[in-house]
Motif scaffolding. Structure first.
Motif, mmCIF file in Angstrom:
data_model
loop_
_atom_site.group_PDB
_atom_site.id
_atom_site.type_symbol
_atom_site.label_atom_id
_atom_site.label_comp_id
_atom_site.label_asym_id
_atom_site.label_seq_id
_atom_site.Cartn_x
_atom_site.Cartn_y
_atom_site.Cartn_z
ATOM 1 N N ASN A 192 -5.191 18.015 -3.723
ATOM 2 C CA ASN A 192 -6.378 17.158 -3.691
ATOM 3 C C ASN A 192 -6.049 15.821 -3.033
ATOM 4 O O ASN A 192 -6.838 15.292 -2.235
ATOM 5 C CB ASN A 192 -6.893 16.938 -5.110
ATOM 6 N N PHE A 193 -4.878 15.258 -3.354
ATOM 7 C CA PHE A 193 -4.429 14.004 -2.742
ATOM 8 C C PHE A 193 -4.305 14.185 -1.227
ATOM 9 O O PHE A 193 -4.778 13.355 -0.447
ATOM 10 C CB PHE A 193 -3.086 13.604 -3.352
ATOM 11 N N ASN A 194 -3.659 15.282 -0.808
ATOM 12 C CA ASN A 194 -3.519 15.574 0.630
ATOM 13 C C ASN A 194 -4.876 15.686 1.304
ATOM 14 O O ASN A 194 -5.093 15.164 2.408
ATOM 15 C CB ASN A 194 -2.744 16.887 0.816
ATOM 16 N N ARG A 195 -5.798 16.374 0.645
ATOM 17 C CA ARG A 195 -7.123 16.611 1.237
ATOM 18 C C ARG A 195 -7.867 15.298 1.460
ATOM 19 O O ARG A 195 -8.452 15.070 2.541
ATOM 20 C CB ARG A 195 -7.937 17.527 0.323
ATOM 21 N N LEU A 196 -7.831 14.406 0.462
ATOM 22 C CA LEU A 196 -8.525 13.125 0.600
ATOM 23 C C LEU A 196 -7.928 12.283 1.739
ATOM 24 O O LEU A 196 -8.663 11.624 2.489
ATOM 25 C CB LEU A 196 -8.448 12.351 -0.719
ATOM 26 N N CYS A 197 -6.602 12.305 1.864
ATOM 27 C CA CYS A 197 -5.943 11.556 2.948
ATOM 28 C C CYS A 197 -6.299 12.147 4.316
ATOM 29 O O CYS A 197 -6.596 11.410 5.277
ATOM 30 C CB CYS A 197 -4.430 11.554 2.755
ATOM 31 N N GLU A 198 -6.285 13.470 4.407
ATOM 32 C CA GLU A 198 -6.609 14.127 5.674
ATOM 33 C C GLU A 198 -8.063 13.872 6.066
ATOM 34 O O GLU A 198 -8.370 13.676 7.251
ATOM 35 C CB GLU A 198 -6.333 15.627 5.572
ATOM 36 N N GLU A 199 -8.946 13.871 5.064
ATOM 37 C CA GLU A 199 -10.365 13.604 5.353
ATOM 38 C C GLU A 199 -10.547 12.199 5.913
ATOM 39 O O GLU A 199 -11.302 11.992 6.867
ATOM 40 C CB GLU A 199 -11.205 13.770 4.083
ATOM 41 N N TYR A 200 -9.829 11.223 5.311
ATOM 42 C CA TYR A 200 -9.949 9.851 5.794
ATOM 43 C C TYR A 200 -9.435 9.745 7.244
ATOM 44 O O TYR A 200 -10.103 9.167 8.111
ATOM 45 C CB TYR A 200 -9.159 8.901 4.888
ATOM 46 N N VAL A 201 -8.258 10.292 7.494
ATOM 47 C CA VAL A 201 -7.661 10.204 8.834
ATOM 48 C C VAL A 201 -8.525 10.952 9.844
ATOM 49 O O VAL A 201 -8.801 10.458 10.952
ATOM 50 C CB VAL A 201 -6.221 10.763 8.816
ATOM 51 N N GLN A 202 -8.989 12.139 9.485
ATOM 52 C CA GLN A 202 -9.803 12.946 10.396
ATOM 53 C C GLN A 202 -11.117 12.255 10.714
ATOM 54 O O GLN A 202 -11.594 12.271 11.857
ATOM 55 C CB GLN A 202 -10.076 14.323 9.769
ATOM 56 N N LEU A 206 1.270 5.977 5.253
ATOM 57 C CA LEU A 206 1.583 7.191 4.486
ATOM 58 C C LEU A 206 3.013 7.657 4.754
ATOM 59 O O LEU A 206 3.708 8.113 3.843
ATOM 60 C CB LEU A 206 0.597 8.304 4.828
ATOM 61 N N LEU A 207 3.464 7.545 5.994
ATOM 62 C CA LEU A 207 4.831 7.960 6.330
ATOM 63 C C LEU A 207 5.866 7.097 5.611
ATOM 64 O O LEU A 207 6.951 7.564 5.261
ATOM 65 C CB LEU A 207 5.048 7.883 7.842
ATOM 66 N N GLN A 208 5.528 5.824 5.371
ATOM 67 C CA GLN A 208 6.448 4.946 4.648
ATOM 68 C C GLN A 208 6.376 5.148 3.139
ATOM 69 O O GLN A 208 7.290 4.765 2.421
ATOM 70 C CB GLN A 208 6.116 3.480 4.953
ATOM 71 N N GLY A 209 5.278 5.756 2.665
ATOM 72 C CA GLY A 209 5.111 5.999 1.230
ATOM 73 C C GLY A 209 5.349 7.455 0.891
ATOM 74 O O GLY A 209 6.481 7.944 0.940
ATOM 75 N N PRO A 210 4.268 8.205 0.564
ATOM 76 C CA PRO A 210 4.421 9.648 0.308
ATOM 77 C C PRO A 210 4.608 10.390 1.633
ATOM 78 O O PRO A 210 3.644 10.847 2.253
ATOM 79 C CB PRO A 210 3.109 10.024 -0.389
ATOM 80 N N SER A 211 5.857 10.480 2.096
ATOM 81 C CA SER A 211 6.140 10.963 3.455
ATOM 82 C C SER A 211 5.663 12.392 3.691
ATOM 83 O O SER A 211 5.298 12.753 4.818
ATOM 84 C CB SER A 211 7.631 10.848 3.759
ATOM 85 N N ASP A 212 5.658 13.229 2.626
ATOM 86 C CA ASP A 212 5.160 14.603 2.802
ATOM 87 C C ASP A 212 3.697 14.598 3.221
ATOM 88 O O ASP A 212 3.283 15.385 4.081
ATOM 89 C CB ASP A 212 5.318 15.393 1.498
ATOM 90 N N CYS A 261 0.835 -1.212 0.000
ATOM 91 C CA CYS A 261 0.000 0.000 0.000
ATOM 92 C C CYS A 261 0.867 1.258 0.000
ATOM 93 O O CYS A 261 0.564 2.235 -0.701
ATOM 94 C CB CYS A 261 -0.927 0.010 1.222
ATOM 95 N N SER A 262 1.935 1.253 0.787
ATOM 96 C CA SER A 262 2.842 2.405 0.836
ATOM 97 C C SER A 262 3.432 2.685 -0.539
ATOM 98 O O SER A 262 3.504 3.835 -0.979
ATOM 99 C CB SER A 262 3.983 2.146 1.828
ATOM 100 N N VAL A 263 3.851 1.607 -1.220
ATOM 101 C CA VAL A 263 4.442 1.763 -2.552
ATOM 102 C C VAL A 263 3.409 2.313 -3.533
ATOM 103 O O VAL A 263 3.701 3.223 -4.324
ATOM 104 C CB VAL A 263 5.013 0.423 -3.054
#
Length: 712
Positions: free
Chosen positions: A146-156, A177-183, A127-129
Motif C-alpha cells: 500500500n505504501f509503494n502504491r501511494l508513492c507510485e501514484e504520486y510520482v506517476q 525516496l531513494l535517500q529514505g526507503p530505498s526499496d 522527509c527522507s528520514v
C-alpha cells in the motif's frame, strides 16, 4: 510553530513535544499533582487531532521552513513505534493513509521554483528520514505494498502532467525516496520513462533542471545494477558537466556522481571502475572544493559526499589523512547547522578507520573459487593494520573526537540510526589502542558514547558499548565518567553479556564490570538491578579460559555486596563448590579470582566454612596447594581461607592441624622477606587460634626459639 520567528518555532516545538509525551505515556510517570490533573477520556483521539494539524501544515506555503522542519521532526519522534515488541502500529497506518501524499508534496518541492512552500537545507533529508521511519514500522507485505502504491501514484500523477515543473517535482520526490526507503525509491525509478528523463535533463541548459537531475542520478547509483546502467549511459554526460559547466553547484554534483560510480567496487582492490589514478584525481578535486570557503555550505557538503564514496579506495584514505586542511574543513562542517552532512562525514570516517565489518572468507573456499575461476575480492595493501593505525593517529591529531561529540549532540532527524552506527564504529576504532583512550575521554568521547550505546541500531549500540568497555578497563571510571554518569555505563556493559556478542565483547564487558563493582556498593546494586549477576555466573562456566577467569574476577568484586553473598549461602546450590574447584585449577588468574572470592565469602559469611569439606574430597589438597604456591597472592588468599576456617569451628581447626597444613603454616609464620609479611601474619593468626583452642601448644626451645606441637 509555522511563524517566521525561529525562537518561537523552537519553543512551540518543545511545548508540543511535552504534550505528545503526556498523551502517549498517559500519567504513568511520577508527576507532582497528577491526582488533580484533568485527563482526556480518549488520549488517542486528541493525539490524532494534533497529528492531523501537523500533516495539514506541511504543504502550506505560509508556513516557514523552520516550522515545517519542526512539524516533520515531531512526526518522526511521535508516530513510529518506539519498540518493535509493541504490536500496535495503527498510528503509522493512520498517518500513511491521511498524510503520505502531503509528506510527498514537501519531498517533491524544488526549492528554486517559485510555486512551492519555503524549505530549509535540511527539509528534504528530514522527509527522507520520516518516510524511512514510516516504512520500517510496517509489519506485513500488504502494508508495504500500500505504501509503494501511494508513492507510485504520486510520482506517476506528476510525471504524467504536461509541464516540465511537474516532472521535476516527481524526480525530486524519487530522490527523497531513494535517500529514505530505498526499496520504494528503486521501484518508482523503474517506472516507464523516469530514468531516461533524468539522463536527458542532465543536459538541460537550465541550472535548476540540471541540479535536480544530477542529484537524482547520484542517489540512483547506489545499487550495483543501477551503477552499471549509469556507467554505460551517463558517465560521459557527467564528465561533460564536470569539465564544461560554468556553475560550481553543477560541477560539484557531477563530481559526486563520478565519485559514486568510481567506488562501485567497494573495498575490492581488483574491481576498479575507472582507469588507474582517476579516483585520486577525483578525490583531490573533492578536497579542493571542501576547503574552498567561498563556496556555499550546501555545495561544500557535496564534496564530502564524494569523499564518502571515494574513501573505499585506500590510496584516497591515505591522501585525505595527510591533508590536515581538508580534515579540518570536514570537521567544521560536521559542527555546523547543516545537518545533511552528518551521514557523509560518518561514512567517510568509517572508511578511513576501516571500522566497517569485513567477512574474511575461509581460505579453502578462496582456493576453490580460484580453481573455479570465480572472482575473489582482494584487500588493498594500504588497508593493512599498520596503515590503519597511522591514519587513526592523524585523525586524532586533527580533532576528530570533538567533531564526533558535536555530531552526537545534534537533535535532528538527519542523525539517523545509520549515522549513529557510523559514529559508534569510529569511536570503537579510536579507542582500540590503549594509549589513545585518555585523549578520547579528555575531549568528551566517554560522555558521547553513552547515548550512542542506548539509542540506534542494535549493531551500533554494541559497538558503542564495547568502546565504553575498553575505556572503563584502562581508565579510572570515576574520572572517565564523573558524577552520576558512571551509573549510566552499567546498562550498556551488561548488554554485552549476551550470546549473540563475540567472546571478546563478553570478556571486555566482564573486565569493565569488575572495575565498576570494586568502586562502591551503589554501583554493585546498579549491576544487580540490571540483572547482570546471573549472566556473570553463566560466563564462569565458559570454556574459554580468559572469559572464565574474567567472570570469576567480576564475581570476586560483586561478593562484596551482602545480596550476592546470600546467593552462595542459599541451600541447594553448587556455587561454593565451583569456587573451591577453581581454586585448584592450573590457570593462575582463575585460581587468584576463585581463591579471593572464597576468602571474601568465608570472612563475611562464616557459616559457609562448614560447607567447604562437603564440596569435594580434595578440598584440603587444594588449600595446601594454595599455601605452598610460589605466588605470594595465592599464598595470602590460602592463608586467609585457612584462618577463616580456623575461626569458624573447632572441628575444622582440628582437621587442619592434624594435616600437613600445621607444618606449612609454621614455616609461613616465620616470614622472611618484607613482601611476605601479610602471609606470615595470617599464618601466625591461624596458629594462635589453634593454641587458644588447645589443639596445639607452644614449646619454648633453647635459645629462645619457639616450636609448635599438636596435643592430639
Amino acid at each position: 510553530m509555522g511563524s517566521g520567528g525561529e525562537a518561537v518555532t523552537l519553543a512551540t516545538h518543545h511545548l508540543l513535544q511535552v504534550m505528545f509525551e503526556a498523551l502517549t505515556e498517559g500519567m504513568r510517570r511520577e508527576i507532582r499533582g497528577k491526582e488533580e490533573a484533568i485527563l482526556p477520556a480518549e488520549p488517542s483521539r486528541e493525539l490524532r487531532s494534533m497529528l492531523r494539524h501537523l500533516l495539514e501544515m506541511l504543504p502550506v506555503s505560509k508556513v516557514s521552513g523552520a516550522g515545517r522542519d519542526s512539524a516533520i521532526n515531531l512526526l518522526v519522534k511521535q508516530v513510529p513505534r518506539k519498540s518493535q515488541r509493541n504490536p500496535d502500529n495503527s498510528l503509522t497506518l493512520w498517518v500513511i493513509d491521511q498524510g503520505l501524499k502531503k509528506i510527498l508534496e514537501v519531498a517533491g518541492t524544488v526549492a528554486e521554483l517559485s510555486n512551492g512552500p519555503p524549505l530549509t537545507d535540511n527539509t528534504h533529508m528530514s522527509c527522507s528520514v520520516l518516510l524511512s521511519k514510516l516504512y520500517d514500522d510496517l509489519k506485513s507485505d500488504g502494508e508495504r505494498e500500500n505504501f509503494n502504491r501511494l508513492c507510485e501514484e504520486y510520482v506517476q500523477h506528476h510525471f504524467g502532467c504536461s509541464g516540465l515543473e511537474s516532472k521535476l517535482r516527481s524526480i525530486q520526490a524519487v530522490s527523497v525516496l531513494l535517500q529514505g526507503p530505498s526499496d520504494v525509491g528503486n521501484r518508482t525509478l523503474e517506472m516507464s520513462g523516469i530514468m531516461d528523463t533524468i539522463i536527458s535533463l542532465c543536459a538541460s541548459q537550465d541550472l535548476t533542471h540540471q541540479q535536480v537531475a544530477v542529484e537524482a542520478l547520484i542517489h540512483a547509483a547506489g545499487k550495483a545494477k543501477r551503477a552499471t546502467f549509469i556507467t554505460a549511459n551517463g558517465v560521459a554526460l557527467l564528465k561533460d558537466l564536470y569539465k564544461k559547466s560554468e556553475n560550481d553547484r553543477i560541477r560539484v554534483r557531477a563530481l559526486v556522481g563520478l565519485c559514486k560510480l568510481g567506488s562501485a567496487g567497494g573495498t575490492d582492490f581488483s574491481m576498479k571502475q575507472f582507469a588507474e589514478g582517476s579516483t585520486l584525481k577525483l578525490a583531490k578535486q573533492c578536497r579542493k572544493w571542501l576547503c574552498n570557503e567561498s563556496l556555499p555550505q550546501n555545495s561544500r557538503r557535496w564534496a564530502i559526499e564524494g569523499l564518502a564514496y571515494l574513501t573505499f579506495d585506500a590510496d584516497v584514505k591515505e591522501e585525505l589523512a595527510e591533508d590536515s586542511h581538508a580534515l579540518s574543513a570536514m570537521f567544521q562542517l560536521a559542527k555546523s547547522e547543516d545537518k545533511t552532512v552528518l551521514f557523509a562525514v560518518g561514512s567517510t570516517l568509517v572508511n578511513c578507520t576501516n571500522s566497517y565489518d569485513v567477512d574474511k572468507p575461509d581460505p579453502q573456499m578462496v582456493e576453490l573459487a580460484k580453481y573455479a575461476k570465480q572472482h575473489v575480492p582482494e584487500e588493498h595493501p594500504k588497508d593493512a593494520p599498520a596503515f590503519i593505525q597511522q591514519r587513526l593517529a592523524k585523525l586524532l591529531e586533527a580533532g576528530v573526537v570533538s567533531a564526533l561529540v558535536c555530531m552526537v549532540k545534534q537533535e535532528s532527524p538527519a542523525l539517523t540510526e545509520a549515522c549513529r552506527e557510523c559514529i559508534s564504529r569510529v569511536f570503537l576504532a579510536l579507542v582500540d589502542r590503549q594509549e589513545d583512550r585518555g585523549m578520547v575521554v579528555a575531549q568528551g568521547g566517554g560522555k558521547a558514547l553513552i547515548p550512542l550505546a542506548t539509542e540506534g541500531t542494535d549493531l551500533g549500540k554494541i559497538k558503542a558499548a564495547q568502546a565504553l568497555a575498553k575505556i572503563t578497563i584502562t581508565s579510572n571510571p570515576e574520572i572517565a565518567f564523573p558524577g552520576e554518569r558512571i551509573y549510566e555505563v552499567v546498562r550498556p556493559l551488561s548488554s554485552l553479556l549476551a550470546l549473540d556478542c563475540t567472546l571478546l565483547q563478553n570478556f571486555e564487558a566482564l573486565m569493565a564490570l569488575t572495575n565498576l563493582a570494586g568502586i562502591s556498593e551503589r554501583l554493585r546494586q546498579k549491576i544487580m538491578k540490571e540483572k547482570a549477576v546471573p549472566k556473570v555466573e553463566g560466563y564462569m562456566f565458559e570454556e574459554h579460559e580468559l572469559v572464565r577467569a574474567a567472570a570469576t574476577e567480576c564475581m570476586c568484586n560483586l561478593v562484596l555486596s551482602t545480596e550476592v553473598q546470600k546467593l552462595f549461602v542459599a541451600p541447594g546450590n553448587d556455587r561454593l563448590k565451583l569456587l573451591v574447584l577453581y581454586s585448584g585449577e592450573d590457570d593462575e588468574r582463575l585460581r587468584k579470582a576463585a581463591a579471593g572470592t572464597l576468602a571474601m565469602l568465608t570472612s563475611e559469611q562464616p557459616e559457609l566454612c562448614a560447607r567447604i569439606p562437603a564440596t569435594t574430597s580434595h578440598w584440603l589438597e587444594i588449600l595446601q596447594a594454595l599455601l605452598l604456591s610460589d605466588n605470594l597472592e595465592l599464598q595470602h588468599r590460602g592463608a586467609v581461607v585457612a584462618l577463616n576456617l580456623m575461626k569458624a569451628e573447632r572441628g575444622l581447626a582440628e582437621t587442619l592441624m592434624e594435616s600437613e597444613v600445621l607444618e606449612i603454616l609454621s614455616v609461613l609464620a616465620k616470614g622472611g622477606a618484607t613482601e611476605q609479611s601479610a602471609v606470615a601474619k595470617a599464618a601466625g593468626q591461624c596458629l594462635d587460634a589453634a593454641v587458644r583452642y588447645g589443639i596445639i601448644k607452644s614449646n619454648h626451645g633453647e635459645g629462645g626459639g619457639e616450636t609448635l606441637a599438636c596435643r592430639a
